[in-house]
Design an enzyme around this catalytic site. Structure first.
Site, PDB file in Angstrom:
ATOM      1  N   HIS A 169       0.813  -1.216  -0.126  1.00 43.92           N
ATOM      2  CA  HIS A 169       0.000   0.097  -0.036  1.00 43.92           C
ATOM      3  C   HIS A 169       0.513   1.597   0.230  1.00 43.92           C
ATOM      4  CE1 HIS A 169      -3.773   2.411   0.137  1.00 43.92           C
ATOM      5  NE2 HIS A 169      -4.637   1.384   0.568  1.00 43.92           N
ATOM      6  N   SER A 291     -26.591  10.284  -0.778  1.00 45.09           N
ATOM      7  CA  SER A 291     -25.541   9.316  -1.725  1.00 45.09           C
ATOM      8  C   SER A 291     -25.465   8.264  -2.004  1.00 45.09           C
ATOM      9  CB  SER A 291     -24.424  10.046  -2.532  1.00 45.09           C
ATOM     10  OG  SER A 291     -23.468  10.082  -1.229  1.00 45.09           O
ATOM     11  N   THR A 292     -25.404   7.530  -2.648  1.00 44.22           N
ATOM     12  CA  THR A 292     -25.010   6.091  -2.842  1.00 44.22           C
ATOM     13  C   THR A 292     -24.266   5.334  -2.004  1.00 44.22           C
ATOM     14  OG1 THR A 292     -26.245   5.551  -5.075  1.00 44.22           O
ATOM     15  CG2 THR A 292     -24.913   3.833  -3.885  1.00 44.22           C
ATOM     16  N   ASP A 413     -11.473  -7.118 -18.322  1.00 42.72           N
ATOM     17  CA  ASP A 413     -11.438  -8.041 -19.082  1.00 42.72           C
ATOM     18  C   ASP A 413      -9.738  -8.796 -19.687  1.00 42.72           C
ATOM     19  OD1 ASP A 413     -12.730 -10.294 -21.834  1.00 42.72           O
ATOM     20  OD2 ASP A 413     -13.799  -9.234 -22.225  1.00 42.72           O
TER      21      ASP A 413
END
Length: 469
Positions: A169, A291-292, A413
């Site tokens: 990190h 908010s979400t 992908d």
């Protein structure tokens, strides 16, 4: 961390070194850590496992197509991200650590085969989190050096495969990690090394301004945090790069994934509006920011605190990471390489607030206020955040967030379709909730939890009952 029984489910085929391709990799590169990097330099690495369903995944296909394509494209992608092949070091005369890349540096790339049940690891039912550990590669960390990142690709014969990343990190945050993974996936799928501008990393450290000498303040704060872990004793080696002690995770810790649909989130939003208008608690002068993120995080942490139960007066706290790229003045480029993440924590709370009838609303008010208060000064509070952990009451339940719905991990992908599931394994190392966008791209949120079995049973029940009411 991995016991013998789990190891027996995994057969290591090869451990290779992958070097960056092309002529740029013949140049050395040194990047000093900024104060943003130093916030994370003693914390556990970030471990992700990305599962791909592929019933054609036989061993010959894996050996001749999947592995060679992944290795070649990894080498190509590393040429744009040279520090990932380098090491974190702290020289005796240097005031802080730095990342150093020298020609012929490489990343570790493990190739393995597992006889574990792919559908169980990617399914909807809780399972022991230790079943994921064999899929995560080791990350070299010692007193004087640390690898930036390591990779593993594991075959589940005739079921699929997974790509795992173990990232230090102090070297990179979630945004940089996912930018690299997007670059690698794009290169592997398209079989070319062209990258769009938004995926080409910016290495200019001068974009991170430090007029307040935050570097020194953060390192001093870490020194005091380290003493908490050594019972007040001075660390033997103040410049050691070894990470803080992490708890041993037993077989009674379970993993669970909850998918909240857009409809679920809207239902929770309406519930908060209704509770807010009829609340017996004095209303906050500020309007709720629904908010979400505020809704979902408030719901998750309320359920987690209720699942733990216990004494209502027990201490709890919450926090979340804050991407500061757009908050800084002037703004930091979106593709800046490294950490540009601070954190927001609210401590000295009690479980009672969340366990009450209006616990969800109380949580939403607090998280809403925390988000509304964010500005460019959030970076200045990093030393204060670390200092806060030196005075934390023993047994405090501190909840946090790993990942983000903005990372777009389900778009990774590599040429074999979208991921079946993306798991942040390292949430086991603290009481974190992993966040990702829903796999189907419908605007929902995928949450990952890691809890002891008896608490997980209660949590799953609370999460689903709260959506029914």
């Amino acid at each position: 961390m991995v016991n013998e029984e789990m190891e027996s489910s995994l057969k290591v085929i090869d451990v290779a070194r992958v070097t960056p391709s092309n002529s740029d990799s013949s140049e050395s590169l040194t990047l000093p850590l900024t104060f943003f990097d130093l916030l994370w330099y003693k914390l556990h690495a970030v471990e992700r496992v990305i599962f791909y369903k592929l019933t054609d995944a036989s061993r010959p296909f894996f050996d001749s197509v999947i592995v060679p394509n992944l290795k070649t494209s990894l080498s190509s992608s590393l040429s744009h991200y040279l520090p990932l092949a380098g090491k974190l070091v702290w020289e005796p005369l240097d005031p802080k650590p730095k990342i150093v890349y020298t020609p012929n540096d490489a990343v570790s790339f493990t190739v393995a085969e597992s006889n574990a049940d792919f559908s169980r690891l990617t399914g909807k039912e809780p399972f022991p989190t230790t079943e994921l550990y064999p899929l995560v590669p080791e990350l070299h960390v010692s007193d004087d050096s640390a690898s930036a990142v390591s990779f593993q690709v594991t075959l589940f014969p005739n079921q699929g495969f997974c790509i795992s990343v173990n990232a230090h990190h102090a070297v990179l945050d979630g945004k940089t990690t996912t930018n690299f993974l997007k670059s690698w996936a794009r290169t592997c799928k398209n079989q070319d090394s062209f990258l769009p501008q938004d995926l080409i990393p910016v290495y200019d450290r001068t974009v991170i301004k430090d007029p307040m000498d935050l570097d020194t303040k953060i390192l001093n704060a870490w020194h005091r945090v380290a003493k908490v872990f050594t019972g007040g004793k001075e660390p033997e080696n103040p410049k050691s790069l070894k990470l803080l002690w992490s708890p041993e995770i037993g077989p009674d810790v379970f993993r669970y994934t909850l998918n909240l649909t857009r409809e679920d989130i809207q239902k929770l939003r309406e519930r908060l509006k209704k509770e807010s208008s009829s609340s017996s608690v004095s209303s906050s002068p500020k309007e709720l920011r629904l908010s979400t993120f505020v809704i979902v995080y408030s719901y998750a942490l309320t359920c987690l605190i209720k699942a733990r139960g216990g004494d209502p007066s027990r201490p709890v706290g919450y926090g979340f990471a804050v991407d500061c790229r757009s908050l800084m003045v002037p703004p930091v480029p979106s593709s800046y390489f490294g950490n540009c993440v601070s954190a927001c924590f609210k401590m000295s709370l009690t479980a009672e607030t969340f366990m009450s009838e209006e616990g969800f609303l109380a949580a939403a008010r607090m998280v809403s206020d925390s988000v509304e208060a964010l500005d460019e000064n959030v970076a200045l509070k990093i030393p204060e955040i670390l200092e806060g952990f030196t005075t934390l009451s023993p047994g405090t339940q501190v909840l946090s967030v790993a990942g983000s719905t903005r990372f777009g991990v389900y778009g990774l992908d590599f040429g074999w379709g979208r991921p079946e599931k993306v798991v942040v394994v390292s949430i086991d190392q603290g009481e974190a909730i992993s966040f990702a966008e829903s796999r189907d791209g419908s605007g929902g949120v995928e949450l990952g939890f890691s809890l002891k079995k008896h608490e997980m049973d209660v949590l799953v029940d609370l999460l689903h009952k709260g959506l029914e009411n």
